[in-house]
Motif scaffolding. Structure first.
Motif: not given
Length: 729
Positions: A1-8
């Motif tokens: 989730m953290h990586l997804r949020h960072a990517a977004q």
């Protein structure tokens, strides 16, 4: 989730920095991937697949222990030039030239890389307008040069025959191509070399390399005629077998045809490509290349009807005589070539004729045969290898002779003639050629070009055997069956949708006498290798382009219409951002505000009635540029005050949504603020009037912008990918 949020978050920052990325969507991404795949298929995959289907092991039927010689026959490359499509405008003609060269270079390189042939033979028509470009005028020979060349047999003594020099060159088509000369021919020769002679084309394998094998010093005659006074280097190839290339067979587009052949043009062709009539031993077969365009000056169809008259043929003897002499004396050089080939296989089995070791008086030399006569008698008794005839113009056949199922257009080669061309050589000339070539051995195959399409027929000839003579001196004819294959053009601009070339597999194990060992099986196998249809590839590109544009246009219209029904979406998506306007007022002790100075000017402040007064009274307050007052002392924040809204009675819930949205303005704006004074008070009268309305973009304009940006997002990577594939072969 953290990586997804960072990517977004990262994507959002990129989108804010590069607004074009906001146009990237699932639709544009899908179209981009489709274009990348289709372009790679059209520029790489389909070419490799066509060559892969022609692999030797897919169609050869030799014994398991056979080691055949692999040959590639290429016909009618006919480099596109201004003569090919004279009516086409410059951009289209330049693109045609570029793409035909690219097509042939790509297929030739793949052929050498995937099929790795042992030899490559061209069947004429290397150029399209080579006969039309005037040769450069040669320097006259002085007496010393002429004597030297006459002794070498390079030129003949002046014997009263018609001599033709470059100055006698006659421009065809009523002088239409007078502006073009040797410079264009040289440019076409360089193009041909880049496509077919370049090391990267002949030997695409990186393990191969060329190196200087030996040097050839320049002769004084060449230097005196303008050549550089330096030695030239002959190169050899390391890292693999050296591929034999023969491109000396001329076509009617190289020399002209029959009476149209000019000796200066033929001399130029021979100087660059070699003798037009030659003998080669390849794969234990005798290949005889015949200059059919020049030979046809002896007998060709004339516009008045019939064939060339004897008187006219005698006038054209300088054109056809070298080829006729070659045919009449073919037995001796062919036998010598066969003997040399067999001698390389069996060095100890060949007896070379020599003079006897005896003293001979000068007067007795006339009674002793010369070395040439001894060699001729010795070679005449030797066995002969199977003969394969190479001619650009096909041999004569009946007009309706079927060419087989592999022909693309029609079912037969038409018997017709015109300016500088003739579809077949005449029937008497065909009989003369077949009987003369048979003196070198049994003709098994004939390979020709010129027609641009495939044709596979079988000839039947009664051939007189030179070694079998009757009592009256006549020759006993023997019925021979000869197979002739007319090879397809290698270029996609020559009227055939599917170009191609011919693969020839030769396997003829022989003994020291030249006899085929083993079973009496055929020694030649052929296979037609078809190349991609370039026009179909272009049509596929055009269809995909039309579908892409139509879909992206429909998408742009849908987005615009949907946004037009939701003005808030238009305002939110508009590139123009809201500006926060902060009034510039300084607080005073008496509760009034005074305008601040900006760039030496007084900014007017707006005034309003106190909170105890009604709104109708506030509207009557006089406004002026010099001073405006407010009835409410605003709160001070860093020297500036924020506007205060009238107080309302009641619970706080009633005040929800009352305060207007803050609008930003550029503090450095020096423009007159007279138009903005009092806007905030006026807009605060009602919630619907607090925000200044902007004009909504027209639907048509938004559609065009959305469409163009979507096309750019899809076309940019596809165009870059296509350009890279084109520039790298």
């Amino acid at each position: 989730m953290h990586l997804r949020h960072a990517a977004q978050q990262h994507l959002r920052r990129l989108a804010r920095r590069y607004p074009l990325l906001r146009r990237v969507s699932v639709t544009t991404s899908l179209f981009t991937l489709v274009w990348l795949y289709v372009v790679y298929w059209g520029e790489r995959t389909t070419f490799a697949e066509h060559i892969r289907t022609c692999a030797w092991d897919r169609w050869e039927e030799w014994p398991s222990d056979a080691s055949p010689h692999h040959m590639v026959l290429i016909a009618d490359p006919q480099l596109v030039d201004p003569h090919t499509y004279p009516g086409r405008p410059w951009p289209l003609s330049a693109l045609t030239e570029r793409y035909t060269d690219l097509y042939m270079a790509r297929n030739f390189r793949l052929t050498n890389d995937r099929l790795d042939p042992d030899s490559v033979v061209f069947l004429g028509d290397l150029f399209d307008g080579g006969r039309e470009w005037a040769p450069q005028k040669a320097r006259p020979l002085n007496r010393h040069q002429r004597e030297y060349l006459e002794n070498k047999g390079i030129v003949r003594p002046k014997d009263g025959e018609a001599q033709q020099d470059a100055k006698d060159f006659l421009h065809g088509e009523e002088g239409r191509w007078k502006a073009w000369d040797q410079r264009l021919w040289d440019a076409e020769f360089v193009r041909f070399g880049h496509i077919f002679f370049d090391t990267k084309q002949l030997y695409p394998d990186t393990a191969r390399e060329t190196f200087a094998a030996f040097e050839v010093p320049a002769h004084e005659v060449s230097v005196e005629n303008g050549a550089r006074n330096a030695s030239s280097q002959e190169y050899a190839v390391a890292g693999g077998k050296q591929r034999q290339v023969i491109a000396s067979l001329p076509g009617n587009h190289d020399l002209g045809f029959g009476a149209g052949v000019q000796q200066s043009v033929r001399s130029r062709f021979q100087m660059h490509f070699g003798d037009t009539n030659r003998i080669d031993i390849i794969g234990n077969h005798t290949f005889i290349s015949l200059d059919a365009p020049s030979l046809s000056a002896f007998s060709q169809y004339v516009p008045e009807g019939g064939e060339t008259l004897p008187e006219r043929a005698k006038e054209l003897s300088p054109t056809w005589k070298p080829t006729v002499d070659f045919l009449e004396n073919l037995r001796t050089p062919a036998g010598k070539a066969v003997a040399e080939a067999l001698g390389s296989y069996y060095p100890t089995s060949q007896d070379i004729p020599r003079y006897p070791h005896a003293v001979i008086e000068p007067g007795d030399l006339t009674n002793h045969p010369s070395t040439a006569e001894l060699a001729k008698d010795a070679l005449s008794a030797k066995a002969q290898l199977p003969v394969i005839l190479l001619t650009h113009v096909p041999l004569y056949r009946d007009p309706d002779t079927d060419c087989g199922p592999l022909r693309e257009k029609g079912h037969a080669i038409a018997i017709s003639a015109g300016y500088q061309y003739q579809n077949v050589i005449t029937q008497p000339l065909t009989t003369k050629v077949v009987n003369a070539v048979s003196a070198a051995g049994v003709i098994t195959h004939v390979f020709s070009g010129d027609d641009h399409d495939y044709c596979d027929i079988v000839h039947h000839y009664n051939i007189g055997q030179p070694d079998v003579a009757n009592n009256d001196g006549s020759r006993t004819p023997i019925l021979r069956t000869i197979k002739e294959i007319t090879v397809k053009s290698f270029s996609w601009a020559m009227g055939v949708r599917s170009p191609g070339f011919l693969l020839v597999s030769l396997w003829n194990p022989v003994d020291a006498e030249g006899n085929t060992m083993g079973s009496s099986m055929r020694t030649v196998q052929t296979h037609l290798c078809l190349l991609p249809d370039q026009l179909t590839i272009f049509i596929d590109y055009a269809m995909l382009l039309g579908f892409t544009l139509a879909f992206l246009l429909l998408r742009a219209v849908t987005i615009s219409v949907r946004a037009a029904g939701n003005p808030e979406e238009l305002r939110d998506s508009s590139p123009t951002t809201n500006k926060l306007i902060l009034p510039r007022y300084k607080a005073r002790a008496n509760g009034y505000s005074t305008p601040t100075k900006a760039n030496g000017r007084h900014r007017a402040s707006s005034s309003s009635m106190s909170s105890g007064q009604n709104s109708s009274s506030s509207l009557g307050v006089q406004r002026s540029y010099n001073a405006r007052t407010r009835s409410v002392s605003p709160a001070v924040t860093n020297g500036y005050v924020l506007p205060q809204l009238p107080e309302h009675q009641g619970p706080l819930i009633e005040k929800a949504g009352f305060y207007p949205q803050v609008r930003w303005a550029d503090p450095a704006d020096d423009s007159d603020e007279e138009n903005h004074i009092g806007d905030l008070d006026a807009e605060c009268d009602s919630q619907a009037k607090w925000k200044r309305r902007r004009r909504v973009p027209l639907t048509l304009r938004r559609t065009a912008v959305e469409f163009l940006l979507s096309v750019f997002v899809v076309g940019l990577p596809a165009g870059v990918w296509y350009g890279w594939l084109i520039s790298n072969g």
